[in-house]
Design a protein around this motif. Structure first.
Motif, PDB file in Angstrom:
ATOM      1  N   ASN A   8      37.201  30.722  40.389  1.00  0.00           N
ATOM      2  CA  ASN A   8      36.656  31.270  41.617  1.00  0.00           C
ATOM      3  C   ASN A   8      37.226  32.669  41.838  1.00  0.00           C
ATOM      4  OD1 ASN A   8      35.138  28.954  42.267  1.00  0.00           O
ATOM      5  ND2 ASN A   8      36.944  27.954  43.133  1.00  0.00           N
ATOM      6  N   PRO A   9      36.530  33.505  42.630  1.00  0.00           N
ATOM      7  CA  PRO A   9      37.002  34.889  42.806  1.00  0.00           C
ATOM      8  C   PRO A   9      38.293  34.966  43.615  1.00  0.00           C
ATOM      9  CG  PRO A   9      35.152  34.433  44.269  1.00  0.00           C
ATOM     10  CD  PRO A   9      35.281  33.241  43.365  1.00  0.00           C
ATOM     11  N   LEU A  10      38.990  36.070  43.471  1.00  0.00           N
ATOM     12  CA  LEU A  10      40.171  36.336  44.287  1.00  0.00           C
ATOM     13  C   LEU A  10      39.766  36.550  45.739  1.00  0.00           C
ATOM     14  CD1 LEU A  10      41.844  38.833  41.834  1.00  0.00           C
ATOM     15  CD2 LEU A  10      43.049  36.828  42.723  1.00  0.00           C
ATOM     16  N   LYS A  11      40.713  36.340  46.643  1.00  0.00           N
ATOM     17  CA  LYS A  11      40.497  36.646  48.050  1.00  0.00           C
ATOM     18  C   LYS A  11      40.567  38.171  48.230  1.00  0.00           C
ATOM     19  CE  LYS A  11      43.045  33.939  50.830  1.00  0.00           C
ATOM     20  NZ  LYS A  11      42.076  33.067  51.539  1.00  0.00           N
ATOM     21  N   ALA A  12      39.763  38.685  49.145  1.00  0.00           N
ATOM     22  CA  ALA A  12      39.825  40.112  49.498  1.00  0.00           C
ATOM     23  C   ALA A  12      40.465  40.241  50.882  1.00  0.00           C
ATOM     24  CB  ALA A  12      38.431  40.717  49.500  1.00  0.00           C
ATOM     25  N   LYS A  91      43.371  40.219  57.951  1.00  0.00           N
ATOM     26  CA  LYS A  91      42.034  39.712  57.618  1.00  0.00           C
ATOM     27  C   LYS A  91      41.961  39.367  56.140  1.00  0.00           C
ATOM     28  CE  LYS A  91      39.238  42.197  61.041  1.00  0.00           C
ATOM     29  NZ  LYS A  91      38.128  43.166  61.208  1.00  0.00           N
ATOM     30  N   TRP A  92      41.421  38.166  55.857  1.00  0.00           N
ATOM     31  CA  TRP A  92      41.262  37.725  54.469  1.00  0.00           C
ATOM     32  C   TRP A  92      39.937  36.991  54.302  1.00  0.00           C
ATOM     33  CZ3 TRP A  92      44.412  38.473  50.230  1.00  0.00           C
ATOM     34  CH2 TRP A  92      45.692  38.996  50.477  1.00  0.00           C
ATOM     35  N   THR A  93      39.292  37.198  53.153  1.00  0.00           N
ATOM     36  CA  THR A  93      38.127  36.381  52.801  1.00  0.00           C
ATOM     37  C   THR A  93      38.622  35.105  52.129  1.00  0.00           C
ATOM     38  OG1 THR A  93      37.876  37.375  50.597  1.00  0.00           O
ATOM     39  CG2 THR A  93      36.685  38.434  52.427  1.00  0.00           C
ATOM     40  N   ASP A  94      37.684  34.213  51.797  1.00  0.00           N
ATOM     41  CA  ASP A  94      38.029  32.968  51.119  1.00  0.00           C
ATOM     42  C   ASP A  94      37.325  32.902  49.769  1.00  0.00           C
ATOM     43  OD1 ASP A  94      39.482  30.956  53.185  1.00  0.00           O
ATOM     44  OD2 ASP A  94      38.138  32.315  54.235  1.00  0.00           O
ATOM     45  N   THR A  95      37.889  32.159  48.835  1.00  0.00           N
ATOM     46  CA  THR A  95      37.361  32.153  47.468  1.00  0.00           C
ATOM     47  C   THR A  95      35.970  31.533  47.370  1.00  0.00           C
ATOM     48  OG1 THR A  95      38.541  30.076  47.045  1.00  0.00           O
ATOM     49  CG2 THR A  95      39.651  32.100  46.405  1.00  0.00           C
ATOM     50  N   LEU A  96      35.574  30.720  48.367  1.00  0.00           N
ATOM     51  CA  LEU A  96      34.269  30.059  48.310  1.00  0.00           C
ATOM     52  C   LEU A  96      33.277  30.571  49.340  1.00  0.00           C
ATOM     53  CD1 LEU A  96      35.410  26.316  47.909  1.00  0.00           C
ATOM     54  CD2 LEU A  96      34.745  27.914  46.107  1.00  0.00           C
ATOM     55  N   GLN A  97      33.705  31.510  50.206  1.00  0.00           N
ATOM     56  CA  GLN A  97      32.874  31.899  51.344  1.00  0.00           C
ATOM     57  C   GLN A  97      32.315  33.315  51.253  1.00  0.00           C
ATOM     58  OE1 GLN A  97      32.120  29.788  53.782  1.00  0.00           O
ATOM     59  NE2 GLN A  97      33.450  28.112  53.149  1.00  0.00           N
ATOM     60  N   GLY A  98      32.326  33.905  50.063  1.00  0.00           N
ATOM     61  CA  GLY A  98      31.771  35.252  49.921  1.00  0.00           C
ATOM     62  C   GLY A  98      32.591  36.279  50.676  1.00  0.00           C
ATOM     63  N   ASN A 117      46.532  34.004  46.734  1.00  0.00           N
ATOM     64  CA  ASN A 117      45.983  34.937  45.747  1.00  0.00           C
ATOM     65  C   ASN A 117      46.881  35.043  44.515  1.00  0.00           C
ATOM     66  OD1 ASN A 117      43.443  35.978  46.230  1.00  0.00           O
ATOM     67  ND2 ASN A 117      44.137  38.080  46.432  1.00  0.00           N
ATOM     68  N   VAL A 118      48.190  34.991  44.720  1.00  0.00           N
ATOM     69  CA  VAL A 118      49.131  35.026  43.592  1.00  0.00           C
ATOM     70  C   VAL A 118      48.894  33.809  42.694  1.00  0.00           C
ATOM     71  CG1 VAL A 118      51.561  34.892  42.903  1.00  0.00           C
ATOM     72  CG2 VAL A 118      50.888  36.378  44.801  1.00  0.00           C
ATOM     73  N   ALA A 119      48.696  32.642  43.318  1.00  0.00           N
ATOM     74  CA  ALA A 119      48.428  31.421  42.543  1.00  0.00           C
ATOM     75  C   ALA A 119      47.125  31.541  41.767  1.00  0.00           C
ATOM     76  CB  ALA A 119      48.386  30.210  43.475  1.00  0.00           C
ATOM     77  N   VAL A 120      46.084  32.083  42.416  1.00  0.00           N
ATOM     78  CA  VAL A 120      44.798  32.287  41.734  1.00  0.00           C
ATOM     79  C   VAL A 120      44.985  33.256  40.569  1.00  0.00           C
ATOM     80  CG1 VAL A 120      42.451  33.187  41.960  1.00  0.00           C
ATOM     81  CG2 VAL A 120      43.389  31.742  43.768  1.00  0.00           C
ATOM     82  N   TRP A 121      45.810  34.298  40.774  1.00  0.00           N
ATOM     83  CA  TRP A 121      46.054  35.253  39.682  1.00  0.00           C
ATOM     84  C   TRP A 121      46.681  34.548  38.481  1.00  0.00           C
ATOM     85  CZ3 TRP A 121      50.094  36.683  36.657  1.00  0.00           C
ATOM     86  CH2 TRP A 121      49.875  37.775  35.805  1.00  0.00           C
ATOM     87  N   TYR A 122      47.684  33.702  38.711  1.00  0.00           N
ATOM     88  CA  TYR A 122      48.321  32.984  37.599  1.00  0.00           C
ATOM     89  C   TYR A 122      47.303  32.118  36.862  1.00  0.00           C
ATOM     90  CZ  TYR A 122      53.225  34.224  38.386  1.00  0.00           C
ATOM     91  OH  TYR A 122      54.418  34.910  38.466  1.00  0.00           O
ATOM     92  N   SER A 123      46.387  31.501  37.604  1.00  0.00           N
ATOM     93  CA  SER A 123      45.370  30.671  36.945  1.00  0.00           C
ATOM     94  C   SER A 123      44.408  31.534  36.143  1.00  0.00           C
ATOM     95  CB  SER A 123      44.620  29.818  37.980  1.00  0.00           C
ATOM     96  OG  SER A 123      43.693  30.584  38.710  1.00  0.00           O
ATOM     97  N   LYS A 124      44.095  32.727  36.662  1.00  0.00           N
ATOM     98  CA  LYS A 124      43.209  33.641  35.933  1.00  0.00           C
ATOM     99  C   LYS A 124      43.903  34.209  34.691  1.00  0.00           C
ATOM    100  CE  LYS A 124      40.174  35.197  39.691  1.00  0.00           C
ATOM    101  NZ  LYS A 124      38.864  35.156  39.014  1.00  0.00           N
ATOM    102  N   PHE A 125      45.189  34.511  34.821  1.00  0.00           N
ATOM    103  CA  PHE A 125      45.948  34.990  33.665  1.00  0.00           C
ATOM    104  C   PHE A 125      45.946  33.921  32.572  1.00  0.00           C
ATOM    105  CE2 PHE A 125      49.932  35.109  31.248  1.00  0.00           C
ATOM    106  CZ  PHE A 125      49.863  36.386  30.706  1.00  0.00           C
TER     107      PHE A 125
END
Length: 332
Positions: A8-12, A91-98, A117-125
């Motif tokens: 899933n995408p990173l949070k913005a 303010k943060w977006t969510d990985t499933l909510q666009g 987001n750090v956790a998502v980065w490790y999974s993407k790495f």
């Protein structure tokens, strides 16, 4: 040992100035605010920097989290709430909510969102490294370690930090239990995939590989069921990935269980186990096609094109034929 992971995408997030006029009135306080602004910007840059390594990520995230804790931890050593906690809006977006953002004036919300987001980065790495051809043993260990780190961060957020939020997470948002539980279980399952791949390469006992595969399939089934009550528009693609992985590893489990039975001279039972493996593999192939056609958040993996996927189909076919030959010999 090429793996295929859905991501899933990173949070913005919106920029944060930390210009606390009237509050940060001393040079030392202003320096802390400036450091917060620069370390936050640097960490956000690291999320999309292809050259970033786990060592760099740890250093960047540790620096920022050490500073943001100054807005959260009691300043006088008591249990009294830090007054700085609610001074800045995030303010943060969510990985499933666009691109739909959530906002909270709470430094704990910032801490958990950035750590997520750090956790998502490790999974993407881990996904990027695991997708290489001819991955080395050390790289496989790095994949496994990164996925375990991701699972650990998600778990710590769920158990320690998210319960502290003043405003509970809305349904379908990253910080609500169903979503974060799915990330935890998926990270655990993917780490175990690496263990299975190494066990196969090192020709470990077939019964061990069967047991690990069955457990991994159950992980994926649990993750899929956790998302059942989520809005299908944002979760269907993710669920389809979890389902195809479940069927893939059930095929593995039955295939290697069949090998164990064959070694024990139980040809009839081995044939039935391999036939089950064929069914699960065929369903996994169908789910691959459905997954690739689905729209929704996240990257689209192409598992049916991977050698790792194709080899299992051939292995099941060859093992079943071997079982049938052995069975015929016994009857002669």
């Amino acid at each position: 040992m090429t793996h295929w992971f859905h991501r899933n995408p990173l949070k913005a997030t919106a920029p944060v100035s930390f210009n606390l006029y009237g509050v940060a009135s001393s040079p030392a306080a202003n320096k802390i605010c400036n450091d917060l602004r620069t370390t936050r910007a640097r960490l956000l840059d690291m999320f999309t920097d292809a050259t970033c390594t786990p060592e760099i990520m740890k250093k960047s995230s540790d620096e920022y989290f050490a500073l943001i804790q100054g807005f959260i931890l009691p300043l006088d050593g008591t249990t009294q709430e830090n007054k700085l906690r609610f001074i800045q809006n995030f303010k943060w977006t969510d990985t499933l909510q666009g691109n739909i953002a959530s906002a909270q004036q709470d430094a704990v919300f910032e801490l958990v969102s950035m750590a997520f987001n750090v956790a998502v980065w490790y999974s993407k790495f881990a996904s990027r490294l695991a997708g290489k051809e001819n991955i080395t043993e050390d790289e496989a260990k790095d994949v496994h370690k990164s996925l375990k780190i991701a699972a650990g961060i998600f778990k710590t957020l769920k158990e320690t930090h998210i319960p502290r939020l003043i405003t509970p997470a809305e349904k379908g948002r990253d910080l609500e239990p169903r979503v974060i539980d799915t990330y935890i279980v998926q990270s655990q399952a993917e780490a175990q995939e690496v263990t299975i791949a190494r066990a196969i390469e090192l020709k470990h006992n077939a019964s061990l590989i069967a047991a690990l595969s069955f457990e991994t399939a159950n992980f994926y089934q649990k993750a899929d069921h956790t998302l059942n009550t989520l809005d299908p528009e944002c979760s269907s693609k993710w669920k389809k990935y979890l389902q195809l992985k479940q069927h893939f590893y059930m095929a593995y489990a039955h295939c290697y269980h069949g090998q164990t039975l064959l070694a024990g001279d139980k040809c009839g039972e081995a044939i039935r186990s391999l036939q089950e493996a064929e069914k699960f593999y065929s369903r996994a192939e169908a789910l691959c096609k459905e997954y690739r056609q689905m729209k929704g958040p996240g990257s689209t993996a192409k598992p049916s094109e991977q050698l790792f996927f194709k080899k299992l189909g051939t292995f099941i076919k060859n093992t079943l034929e071997k079982c049938q030959r052995e069975n015929k010999k016994k009857k002669v």
